[in-house]
Design an enzyme around this catalytic site. Structure first.
Site, PDB file in Angstrom:
ATOM      1  CB  ALA A  10      -1.021  -0.060   1.190  1.00 39.78           C
ATOM      2  CG  MET A  11      -0.927   5.032  -1.663  1.00 43.62           C
ATOM      3  SD  MET A  11       0.390   5.762  -3.067  1.00 43.62           S
ATOM      4  CE  MET A  11       0.394   7.131  -2.823  1.00 43.62           C
ATOM      5  CE  LYS A  15       4.209   0.783  -3.887  1.00 45.56           C
ATOM      6  NZ  LYS A  15       3.725   1.578  -2.338  1.00 45.56           N
ATOM      7  CD  GLU A  83       4.888   4.542  -7.892  1.00 44.10           C
ATOM      8  OE1 GLU A  83       4.217   3.686  -7.991  1.00 44.10           O
ATOM      9  OE2 GLU A  83       6.094   5.332  -6.883  1.00 44.10           O
ATOM     10  CD  GLN A  85       2.166   1.299  -9.453  1.00 45.12           C
ATOM     11  OE1 GLN A  85       2.444   0.718  -9.072  1.00 45.12           O
ATOM     12  NE2 GLN A  85       1.758   2.435  -9.028  1.00 45.12           N
ATOM     13  CB  CYS A 140      -4.237   0.393   9.019  1.00 43.90           C
ATOM     14  SG  CYS A 140      -5.943   2.247   9.409  1.00 43.90           S
ATOM     15  CB  CYS A 142      -7.121   1.113  13.643  1.00 44.80           C
ATOM     16  SG  CYS A 142      -7.056  -0.577  12.736  1.00 44.80           S
ATOM     17  CB  CYS A 177      -7.065  -1.980   8.288  1.00 42.11           C
ATOM     18  SG  CYS A 177      -8.155  -1.128   8.889  1.00 42.11           S
ATOM     19  CG  HIS A 180     -10.352   2.033   9.867  1.00 40.32           C
ATOM     20  ND1 HIS A 180      -9.135   1.160  10.926  1.00 40.32           N
ATOM     21  CD2 HIS A 180     -11.528   2.003  10.699  1.00 40.32           C
ATOM     22  CE1 HIS A 180      -9.824   0.801  11.531  1.00 40.32           C
ATOM     23  NE2 HIS A 180     -11.412   1.506  12.378  1.00 40.32           N
TER      24      HIS A 180
END
Length: 190
Positions: A10-11, A15, A83, A85, A140, A142, A177, A180
């Site tokens: 994820a962001m 990476k 990048e 993707q 996340c 949380c 997550c 959320h």
């Protein structure tokens, strides 16, 4: 034996920092890695890969990589694509060619899904064809594993519609997550 690797996260999961560290590890051992990214990613300037923590290095574009001769590519010990993707199916097929026919390992880094939890084209083909698939983890707010990318506007509201590709970083995206993300909770309730 050369392999095609897809390392996704994820962001904010580091990476790009990982891609630049792999490049440096090859350099430190007297080897040559070729850094590349799709031309679409121009956030850091023309032909530059830059991480949030300040690591930067010049790179070539995937679009130029596919124009290189086999002999030129074989001069490298590894190809590192950031990048990924944003790669097309044809570009991923070319990366497979580099691995299978030129026996040069290719390590790709990128997002698995967009802000709507849909696969990016490059990620879809990398998930289908990579020899090794690894998740780079982040969390996340949380504390649970963040696997979703949330886009937000200048008011700090989560956006759920729009173009798949809108370039940005911490100013436009955050990792959440799944719970959320589904509940559109960018932060704890006040």
């Amino acid at each position: 034996m050369a392999k095609l690797y897809f390392r996704y996260g994820a962001m904010g999961s580091s990476k790009t920092a990982n891609a630049l560290m792999v490049d440096y590890n090859y350099y430190e051992r007297g080897k040559r890695a070729l850094l590349a990214k799709p031309r679409l990613d121009n956030r850091d300037g023309e032909g530059v890969i830059s991480s949030r923590i300040g690591l930067r290095k010049n790179c070539t574009f995937v679009e130029d990589l596919v124009q290189m001769t086999s002999e030129d590519i074989k001069e490298y010990d590894c190809v590192v694509v950031d990048e990924a993707q944003f790669c097309t199916k044809e570009q991923v097929e070319f990366l497979v060619h580099i691995v299978d026919d030129l026996t040069v390992p290719v390590i790709c880094y990128g997002l698995r899904t967009d802000f709507q939890r849909n696969l990016f084209p490059g990620s879809m083909w990398l998930l289908a064809w990579a020899d090794v698939i690894e998740e780079i983890k982040t969390v996340c707010w949380c504390g649970k594993a963040a696997t979703c990318n949330a886009r937000f506007n200048e008011k700090g509201e989560m956006i759920t519609e729009g173009d798949q590709v809108v370039l940005g970083a911490n100013d436009s995206y955050t990792a959440l997550c799944r719970k959320h993300h589904r509940n559109k909770m960018l932060r704890p309730a006040p």
